[in-house]
Structures are given as structure tokens and as C-alpha cells.
Design a protein around this motif. Structure first.
Motif, PDB file in Angstrom:
ATOM      1  N   GLU A  57      23.457  -2.213  79.411  1.00 42.29           N
ATOM      2  CA  GLU A  57      24.808  -2.284  79.970  1.00 42.29           C
ATOM      3  C   GLU A  57      24.914  -3.458  80.956  1.00 42.29           C
ATOM      4  OE1 GLU A  57      27.942   0.753  82.182  1.00 42.29           O
ATOM      5  OE2 GLU A  57      25.952   1.456  81.615  1.00 42.29           O
ATOM      6  N   SER A  87      21.530  15.504  83.908  1.00 44.01           N
ATOM      7  CA  SER A  87      21.513  14.106  83.483  1.00 44.01           C
ATOM      8  C   SER A  87      22.088  13.183  84.564  1.00 44.01           C
ATOM      9  CB  SER A  87      22.284  13.939  82.180  1.00 44.01           C
ATOM     10  OG  SER A  87      23.613  14.360  82.326  1.00 44.01           O
ATOM     11  N   SER A  88      23.051  13.661  85.345  1.00 47.30           N
ATOM     12  CA  SER A  88      23.640  12.803  86.384  1.00 47.30           C
ATOM     13  C   SER A  88      22.581  12.381  87.396  1.00 47.30           C
ATOM     14  CB  SER A  88      24.758  13.526  87.133  1.00 47.30           C
ATOM     15  OG  SER A  88      25.833  13.773  86.300  1.00 47.30           O
ATOM     16  N   PHE A  89      21.792  13.364  87.820  1.00 47.52           N
ATOM     17  CA  PHE A  89      20.751  13.067  88.802  1.00 47.52           C
ATOM     18  C   PHE A  89      19.762  12.040  88.231  1.00 47.52           C
ATOM     19  CE2 PHE A  89      16.580  13.503  90.642  1.00 47.52           C
ATOM     20  CZ  PHE A  89      16.823  13.631  92.003  1.00 47.52           C
ATOM     21  N   LEU A  90      19.276  12.310  87.036  1.00 45.04           N
ATOM     22  CA  LEU A  90      18.240  11.439  86.460  1.00 45.04           C
ATOM     23  C   LEU A  90      18.776  10.036  86.187  1.00 45.04           C
ATOM     24  CD1 LEU A  90      16.547  13.917  83.938  1.00 45.04           C
ATOM     25  CD2 LEU A  90      15.690  13.210  86.187  1.00 45.04           C
ATOM     26  N   GLU A  91      19.970   9.970  85.637  1.00 46.89           N
ATOM     27  CA  GLU A  91      20.519   8.660  85.295  1.00 46.89           C
ATOM     28  C   GLU A  91      20.743   7.826  86.543  1.00 46.89           C
ATOM     29  OE1 GLU A  91      22.369   5.293  84.025  1.00 46.89           O
ATOM     30  OE2 GLU A  91      23.242   6.598  85.557  1.00 46.89           O
ATOM     31  N   GLU A  92      21.315   8.451  87.571  1.00 42.78           N
ATOM     32  CA  GLU A  92      21.614   7.682  88.776  1.00 42.78           C
ATOM     33  C   GLU A  92      20.335   7.318  89.533  1.00 42.78           C
ATOM     34  OE1 GLU A  92      24.730   6.624  89.306  1.00 42.78           O
ATOM     35  OE2 GLU A  92      23.877   5.354  90.876  1.00 42.78           O
ATOM     36  N   ASP A 130      25.420  18.246  78.765  1.00 38.63           N
ATOM     37  CA  ASP A 130      24.390  19.115  79.345  1.00 38.63           C
ATOM     38  C   ASP A 130      24.768  20.587  79.221  1.00 38.63           C
ATOM     39  OD1 ASP A 130      22.691  17.095  79.991  1.00 38.63           O
ATOM     40  OD2 ASP A 130      23.355  16.911  82.063  1.00 38.63           O
ATOM     41  N   LYS A 134      25.588   4.049  74.192  1.00 38.97           N
ATOM     42  CA  LYS A 134      24.996   3.256  75.267  1.00 38.97           C
ATOM     43  C   LYS A 134      26.061   2.403  75.956  1.00 38.97           C
ATOM     44  CE  LYS A 134      20.605   3.210  72.875  1.00 38.97           C
ATOM     45  NZ  LYS A 134      19.598   2.427  72.183  1.00 38.97           N
ATOM     46  N   GLU A 135      27.304   2.702  75.684  1.00 35.20           N
ATOM     47  CA  GLU A 135      28.348   1.853  76.252  1.00 35.20           C
ATOM     48  C   GLU A 135      28.503   2.039  77.744  1.00 35.20           C
ATOM     49  OE1 GLU A 135      31.963   1.081  73.662  1.00 35.20           O
ATOM     50  OE2 GLU A 135      31.320   3.040  73.008  1.00 35.20           O
ATOM     51  N   ARG A 186      20.333  22.627  84.306  1.00 36.31           N
ATOM     52  CA  ARG A 186      20.950  21.402  83.793  1.00 36.31           C
ATOM     53  C   ARG A 186      22.429  21.637  83.480  1.00 36.31           C
ATOM     54  NH1 ARG A 186      19.414  16.431  80.467  1.00 36.31           N
ATOM     55  NH2 ARG A 186      17.599  16.573  81.783  1.00 36.31           N
ATOM     56  N   ASP A 215      19.038   1.928  78.797  1.00 37.39           N
ATOM     57  CA  ASP A 215      20.499   1.876  78.605  1.00 37.39           C
ATOM     58  C   ASP A 215      21.181   1.118  79.745  1.00 37.39           C
ATOM     59  OD1 ASP A 215      20.118   3.363  76.352  1.00 37.39           O
ATOM     60  OD2 ASP A 215      21.026   5.203  77.113  1.00 37.39           O
ATOM     61  N   ARG A 255      25.319  -6.746  79.227  1.00 33.09           N
ATOM     62  CA  ARG A 255      26.449  -6.913  78.301  1.00 33.09           C
ATOM     63  C   ARG A 255      27.469  -7.901  78.868  1.00 33.09           C
ATOM     64  NH1 ARG A 255      27.800  -1.660  76.798  1.00 33.09           N
ATOM     65  NH2 ARG A 255      26.527  -1.930  74.953  1.00 33.09           N
ATOM     66  N   LEU A 307      11.676  14.987  79.575  1.00 35.17           N
ATOM     67  CA  LEU A 307      12.280  14.422  80.793  1.00 35.17           C
ATOM     68  C   LEU A 307      11.868  12.969  80.974  1.00 35.17           C
ATOM     69  CD1 LEU A 307      12.037  17.144  83.609  1.00 35.17           C
ATOM     70  CD2 LEU A 307      14.088  16.277  82.488  1.00 35.17           C
ATOM     71  N   GLN A 344      14.887   6.212  78.612  1.00 34.00           N
ATOM     72  CA  GLN A 344      16.108   5.832  77.896  1.00 34.00           C
ATOM     73  C   GLN A 344      17.216   5.425  78.867  1.00 34.00           C
ATOM     74  OE1 GLN A 344      15.969   5.612  74.468  1.00 34.00           O
ATOM     75  NE2 GLN A 344      17.822   4.413  74.857  1.00 34.00           N
ATOM     76  N   TYR A 345      17.339   6.151  79.965  1.00 30.66           N
ATOM     77  CA  TYR A 345      18.373   5.806  80.955  1.00 30.66           C
ATOM     78  C   TYR A 345      18.131   4.411  81.526  1.00 30.66           C
ATOM     79  CZ  TYR A 345      19.991  10.686  81.042  1.00 30.66           C
ATOM     80  OH  TYR A 345      20.490  11.917  80.707  1.00 30.66           O
ATOM     81  N   GLU A 387      25.391  20.392  86.222  1.00 30.72           N
ATOM     82  CA  GLU A 387      26.257  19.323  85.729  1.00 30.72           C
ATOM     83  C   GLU A 387      27.718  19.776  85.661  1.00 30.72           C
ATOM     84  OE1 GLU A 387      25.803  16.011  85.036  1.00 30.72           O
ATOM     85  OE2 GLU A 387      23.904  16.335  86.047  1.00 30.72           O
ATOM     86  N   ARG A 409      20.680  -1.110  87.927  1.00 26.11           N
ATOM     87  CA  ARG A 409      21.983  -1.607  88.398  1.00 26.11           C
ATOM     88  C   ARG A 409      21.900  -2.113  89.831  1.00 26.11           C
ATOM     89  NH1 ARG A 409      23.521   2.929  85.474  1.00 26.11           N
ATOM     90  NH2 ARG A 409      23.500   4.286  87.300  1.00 26.11           N
ATOM     91  N   GLU A 466      33.181  15.701  90.945  1.00 15.84           N
ATOM     92  CA  GLU A 466      33.520  14.287  90.736  1.00 15.84           C
ATOM     93  C   GLU A 466      34.918  14.089  90.146  1.00 15.84           C
ATOM     94  OE1 GLU A 466      30.948  11.281  89.077  1.00 15.84           O
ATOM     95  OE2 GLU A 466      29.245  12.647  89.314  1.00 15.84           O
ATOM     96  N   ARG A 479      27.905  11.789  80.230  1.00 15.10           N
ATOM     97  CA  ARG A 479      26.887  12.619  79.600  1.00 15.10           C
ATOM     98  C   ARG A 479      26.899  14.055  80.115  1.00 15.10           C
ATOM     99  NH1 ARG A 479      23.823   7.712  80.315  1.00 15.10           N
ATOM    100  NH2 ARG A 479      23.251   6.834  78.315  1.00 15.10           N
ATOM    101  N   GLU A 529      13.666  10.875  78.519  1.00 13.67           N
ATOM    102  CA  GLU A 529      15.075  10.745  78.917  1.00 13.67           C
ATOM    103  C   GLU A 529      15.229   9.665  79.993  1.00 13.67           C
ATOM    104  OE1 GLU A 529      16.653  14.506  80.149  1.00 13.67           O
ATOM    105  OE2 GLU A 529      18.591  13.684  80.718  1.00 13.67           O
TER     106      GLU A 529
END
Lengths: 319, 107
Positions: free
Chosen positions: B104, B56-61, A260, A250-251, A155, B100, B107, B90, B96-97, A159, B68, A166, A256, B93
Motif C-alpha cells: 500500500e 486484526s485491528s490490533f495486529l495490523e496497526e 473477525d 490488499k487495497e 477476536r 500488505d 502504491r 498469528l 501478511q499485514y 473487533e 507506514r 471507531e 478487516r 497474519e
């Protein structure tokens, strides 16, 4: 840095480290090489008296040499005069520095504190480029009988690499306008020494301060800048990115990744993390699952990039 | 129900957010395995075990990105996703993503 008595040679530091005078000496060394390369000169790097190679300083050396060779018009712009120290010679061989410069080195790495150095680099964030992490974790288990928490390590490291890919070259870096290499965006070393695992990830990009405004709300940055007014601006930028991730806001779905990096320490319970970005650094330390140190540092020079460095004991304290 | 095992069907080394930055990204996983069935209202069972880990990038996206991209409510997405992992954090998480991303979006 060049010594006329030695011809067109640049003398390498005794210690490759990023803190204090060592760091300044490393910066001057790298700048002298860059100047020679820019002037189109072929250069000899004299490592005769080099003895100590620490992961963060060494990856900066490796990445910058890779960058300079890649951007040079010469087929072989750099030649290395090998260290007298057997250990230093083994380390440079093990990490592949002689392969980069095209120099021959007959030394075969065999010391226990050298053979666990491994090198990876890549252009993108494809996970297979980081598979060395899994290999090291398996080796540690086999050789030392202890376990690295691979999922948390993955992780943090993946990241860090994703952040470099990026964000590192969204803008040219301040020092020299460097905008990135086509073939390499990040470099990574792992090392095991004295039952401690080290992993370090480096990019030569524009740094946290230049890009945090693109993924973190302005008022959040302003709050942190005000809170730490007068301290090193790059260290504040690092801390802002970390704090933004910690707050779990949460904005936005961005921002994030930096957090990590800390997960590695939280899950491992003991260890250290240092994040260097240009002229600043923030150090974190965990013991027994608790945060025991968080310190912002001004380096007094710029590393011209970003380095994340983890130090993880492979045995719990007292065992 | 469609069953997806990340390590078997996609990669043992999930990493990163966007396809443009690598072959093992969350966006790539979402587009290849999740979007079509979720869009059509099919249930997808996702097994996360067997990889080296997740950032987190992988999971969120991969999962937040569903909200989205498909412009669906979190409740709808979560009702169609069955996530399995030996690491319960996991799953939490990911939930939550998704929530969230929905917040968003609205909003």
C-alpha cells in the motif's frame, strides 16, 4: 403504546426479540418511551406480562433505556413495574436494568438459565472492559466442563467493540440524529443456556450503510449493490463489509474487522452469527466447520443501531 | 536484542487500533515497544502468548503500522522482528499485514 386505563404507563412486549412482529412491537415500545422522555414526562414501563427475553432484543432494550436515562433532564425519568414471571424478573435483575432505572427489586437471580447472563458496557475499546469474556470462559469450563475458544471469541468480540467505537458515531443516526453518549458507546451481554453460549454486542450508532464508504472502495460497494439489487439495503451493507474482509484485498489496511466476527464461527466450527444493522440483518450458520447458511433479512423496522449476536454450542453435535 | 512479552509488558487484553480509542491498542503497543528499536535497527523479539487473544485491528496497526510510520520496506521490518506464538497463524497474519502495508505504501 400508552394505555389511558393504566395512567401514564407504557406496556412492555411479552417477548423481547428483534425478528418479525416481536421486533416491531419492541420498536414501538422503545419509540413510545423515547417520545415520553423527549416530552419531559416521567414514565412507568409496565413489564407485568413480559415473559421471554432473548439476548438481541434484551440488549436493545438495555442500551436504549441507558441512553434515554442518560439524556433525560429528570433524575428518575423511568420507573419499572416488574414482570409477574419469576424468570423474566430474574433476568432483568441479573442484567442490571433495575440499577439503571433506580428501582428496587428484591428478587435474587438463581435459575441456571439466568445466572449466566452478564453485562458489560464501555466508552472505548480498552480490552480490560471486555474481561468478562475471560471470566465466562473460565466459568463455562468449571461448571460445564467444556471449552470456549477464548482467543477466537476475543477476536470477534473485541473487533465488534472496536468497530462500534471507531465507526458508530461518525455520523448522527438517521432516525433521530442521536450522536452518542459521552460515557458509553457499546453494550454487551453474555449468556449460557442449555449448553449454548450467547454473546451479543450492541451500539446505537448510524449503522454499516452510513459508514462503509469510508473504509471500503466505492467500486466494491457498487458490485455488491448490483449483485443484490432489490434486497434490503442495510443487509447489503452488512454483507458488503463482510465480503470485503473475506476477500483479503490488499487495497487498504482498513475493513478487516467485520471479518473477525466470522472467525469465531470458523474456529468453533459450529454455531450462528447474526449481524443486525438498522433495518437489515445477515445470518450465518456453520456446522462441522462448513458454512451451511447465509441469509439476508429485511426486518421491516429499524433497530436504530448495530447488533452482533453469536450463538455457540458448547458441545459438538451428537455428544 | 530487545525482548517484549505482550501479556507481561503491555496487557493481557489487547484490543483495538488507535490510542485515542483505548489504552490497549495496537498503536499504543507499537509506539511504546517497537518503533524506537526498529528505527535504530535493533532486533525485537515479540512473544504473543499469554493474552486472551488478538483482533486484526490490533495486529495490523501494531505491525503493519511500523511500515507506514517508519516508512520502511517490509523486508527490513520483518528482518528485525522475531515473533513467537503457539499459534502459527498469528505469525503468518502479522507477516501478511507487514507485506500488505508495504504494498500500500508503495502504491
Amino acid at each position: 403504546m400508552g394505555n389511558p386505563a393504566l395512567g401514564d404507563q407504557i406496556i412492555a412486549p411479552h417477548r423481547f426479540n428483534v425478528f418479525g412482529n416481536d421486533g416491531l412491537e419492541l420498536r414501538n415500545f422503545l419509540d413510545a418511551i423515547a417520545e415520553a422522555i423527549r416530552d419531559g414526562r416521567q414514565t412507568k414501563l409496565n413489564f407485568r406480562n413480559t415473559k421471554m427475553l432473548y439476548p438481541a432484543g434484551t440488549i436493545l432494550l438495555y442500551a436504549e433505556i441507558d441512553r434515554m436515562i442518560s439524556t433525560s433532564a429528570h433524575a428518575k425519568p423511568i420507573t419499572i413495574l416488574q414482570p409477574k414471571s419469576q424468570r423474566a424478573r430474574e433476568v432483568l435483575k441479573q442484567i442490571g436494568l433495575f440499577d439503571l432505572t433506580g428501582d428496587k427489586c428484591a428478587t435474587i437471580p438463581k435459575r441456571n438459565d439466568v445466572v449466566f447472563w452478564s453485562t458489560a458496557k464501555g466508552k472505548d475499546q480498552s480490552g480490560q472492559n471486555l474481561a468478562v469474556i475471560e471470566v465466562v470462559a473460565k466459568t463455562v469450563k468449571l461448571e460445564l466442563g467444556t471449552t470456549l475458544l477464548l482467543d477466537s471469541l476475543w477476536r470477534g468480540v473485541s473487533e465488534a467493540v472496536a468497530n462500534s467505537v471507531e465507526h458508530a458515531h461518525k455520523l448522527p443516526r438517521e432516525a433521530d440524529g442521536f450522536q452518542g453518549l459521552a460515557e458509553t458507546t457499546w453494550w454487551m451481554f453474555t449468556q449460557v443456556k442449555d449448553d449454548i453460549f450467547y454473546v451479543v454486542v450492541c451500539d446505537l450508532g448510524c449503522g454499516y450503510r452510513a459508514t462503509i464508504g469510508q473504509s471500503i472502495p466505492e467500486r466494491f460497494i457498487a458490485q455488491l449493490s448490483q449483485a443484490f439489487a432489490g434486497q434490503n439495503v442495510d443487509a447489503i451493507a452488512i454483507e458488503t463489509a463482510m465480503e470485503f474482509g473475506r476477500s483479503g484485498t490488499k487495497e487498504t489496511h482498513r475493513g478487516r474487522g467485520s471479518r473477525d466476527a466470522m472467525t469465531v464461527l470458523e474456529r468453533h466450527q459450529n454455531g450462528e452469527l447474526a449481524i443486525f444493522s438498522n433495518s437489515g440483518a445477515v445470518q450465518y450458520q456453520y456446522s462441522g466447520g462448513n458454512s451451511i447458511k447465509q441469509k439476508r433479512v429485511g426486518l421491516g423496522f429499524s433497530i436504530n443501531g448495530t447488533i452482533l449476536w453469536w450463538k455457540l454450542p458448547l458441545k459438538a453435535p451428537g455428544k | 536484542m530487545i525482548v517484549v512479552d505482550v501479556s507481561r509488558d503491555f496487557t493481557r487484553f489487547p484490543s483495538g487500533r488507535f490510542k485515542k480509542n483505548g489504552t490497549t491498542s495496537g498503536e499504543g503497543f507499537r509506539e511504546r515497544f517497537l518503533e524506537a528499536p526498529i528505527r535504530e535497527g535493533n532486533t525485537v523479539e515479540v512473544n504473543l502468548d499469554g493474552t486472551v487473544g488478538y483482533g486484526s485491528s490490533f495486529l495490523e496497526e501494531a505491525f503493519g503500522g511500523l511500515v507506514r510510520k517508519l516508512q520502511l520496506d517490509a523486508d527490513k521490518v520483518l528482518s528485525l522482528l522475531h515473533i513467537h506464538s503457539n499459534d502459527p497463524s498469528l505469525v503468518e497474519e502479522i507477516v501478511q499485514y507487514v507485506k500488505d502495508a508495504d504494498t500500500e505504501r508503495k502504491r
